[in-house]
Design a protein around this motif. Structure first.
Motif, short mmCIF file in Angstrom:
data_model
loop_
_atom_site.label_atom_id
_atom_site.label_comp_id
_atom_site.label_asym_id
_atom_site.label_seq_id
_atom_site.Cartn_x
_atom_site.Cartn_y
_atom_site.Cartn_z
N THR A 90 13.47 1.12 -7.69
CA THR A 90 12.77 2.17 -6.94
C THR A 90 13.06 3.56 -7.48
N LEU B 21 10.23 5.99 -9.30
CA LEU B 21 9.80 7.27 -8.75
C LEU B 21 10.08 8.42 -9.72
N LEU C 193 7.53 8.72 -12.45
CA LEU C 193 6.27 9.32 -12.03
C LEU C 193 6.32 10.84 -12.08
N LEU D 123 8.28 12.75 -10.16
CA LEU D 123 8.56 13.34 -8.85
C LEU D 123 9.91 14.04 -8.91
N GLU E 76 8.99 14.96 -2.43
CA GLU E 76 7.88 14.44 -3.24
C GLU E 76 7.89 12.92 -3.28
N GLU E 77 9.08 12.34 -3.36
CA GLU E 77 9.18 10.88 -3.35
C GLU E 77 8.71 10.30 -2.03
N ASP E 78 9.12 10.94 -0.93
CA ASP E 78 8.68 10.48 0.39
C ASP E 78 7.16 10.58 0.52
N ALA E 79 6.60 11.69 0.08
CA ALA E 79 5.15 11.90 0.18
C ALA E 79 4.40 10.86 -0.64
N TYR E 80 4.92 10.54 -1.82
CA TYR E 80 4.28 9.53 -2.67
C TYR E 80 4.23 8.18 -1.95
N LEU E 81 5.36 7.78 -1.37
CA LEU E 81 5.39 6.49 -0.67
C LEU E 81 4.43 6.47 0.51
N ASP F 242 1.73 8.15 0.91
CA ASP F 242 0.35 8.16 0.44
C ASP F 242 -0.11 6.79 -0.06
N LEU F 243 0.82 5.90 -0.37
CA LEU F 243 0.44 4.56 -0.83
C LEU F 243 -0.16 3.71 0.29
#
Length: 199
Positions: A89, A93, A96, A98, A103-108, A110-111
Motif C-alpha cells: 500500500t 501510493l 502515484l 501523492l 492526498e493519500e486519503d483523498a485518493y482512496l 475517490d476510488l
C-alpha cells in the motif's frame, strides 16, 4: 516482563504510534536511531509480512544485541480491491506521486463508487527479538469498514478512514481507547501476553 523496546524502523510517524501504543501498557519505546546511526534496511518482500518484520528486527539486532528489538510490518486490505494494496500500500501510493497523508486519503476515497463494498482493515505484525535471543511475534487487525470521509482528531492518515466495530474511526478514539480496537494496539496486547505467558 519486558519494559523497554527498540523499534527497528526509519519511519518516525510509525515510531510515534508504536510508542503511544506501548505506553498504554507501561512499556518504553525508543527508535534505534537514538542509539546508533541510521541504517538502510534490506529490501522487503511484497507478500510475506512475517519475513519483512523479522528481517528488520534481525538487521538492527546485530548492531544492538543487548536490546529488545521490535519490528513491524503493516498492510491495508480492502474488500473492493482484493488484487491491490495489502503490504504494498505505502509503496503504491508513493508511486502515484501523492505527497501527503491527506492526498493519500483523498485518493482512496475517490476510488469508491456507491455500489462498492467498503469492508476494509489494517493488519499489523510485530516481531520481537529479545536481548536473550528469543523471537516472539503477534498479529493484530483493526478496522472493519472504510469511512466515507476523514473523521477524528486523535490521529492522522489511515486512522481517520478506518472504522472499528464501535462505529468510530481509529482517529476518533484517544489512545487509551484506540489500543482496544487498532491493529497495533491488538498486536501489542497479544505480544505482551505471549511474553508474560513464557515468564
Amino acid at each position: 516482563m519486558i519494559k523497554n523496546l527498540v523499534v527497528a524502523s526509519n519511519n518516525s510517524a510509525k515510531t510515534r504510534e508504536i510508542q503511544g501504543v506501548f505506553a498504554e501498557f507501561d512499556v518504553s519505546v525508543v527508535n534505534y536511531r537514538e542509539l546508533i546511526d541510521e541504517k538502510k534496511f534490506p529490501t522487503e518482500t511484497v507478500a510475506d509480512q512475517y519475513t519483512n518484520a523479522l528481517n528488520k528486527a534481525r538487521y538492527i539486532q546485530q548492531f544492538l544485541p543487548n536490546n529488545n528489538i521490535l519490528a513491524d510490518d503493516t498492510g491495508a486490505y480492502f474488500t473492493a480491491f482484493p488484487e491491490r494494496f495489502g503490504l504494498t500500500t505505502s509503496r503504491e501510493l508513493k508511486a502515484l506521486g501523492l505527497n501527503s497523508v491527506r492526498e493519500e486519503d483523498a485518493y482512496l476515497l475517490d476510488l469508491y463508487k456507491p455500489i462498492l463494498n467498503r469492508g476494509a482493515y489494517l493488519e499489523a505484525l510485530f516481531v520481537l527479538i529479545t536481548s536473550t535471543g528469543k523471537t516472539v511475534s503477534s498479529v493484530g487487525r483493526g478496522g472493519v469498514l472504510l469511512a466515507k470521509s476523514e473523521r477524528g482528531k486523535y490521529a492522522v492518515g489511515f486512522d481517520t478512514l478506518f472504522e472499528a466495530e464501535n462505529g468510530k474511526t481509529l482517529a476518533e478514539m484517544p489512545m487509551a481507547e484506540r489500543v482496544l480496537y487498532s491493529h497495533r494496539g491488538r498486536a501489542a496486547q497479544k505480544l505482551l501476553q505471549k511474553i508474560s505467558d513464557d515468564c
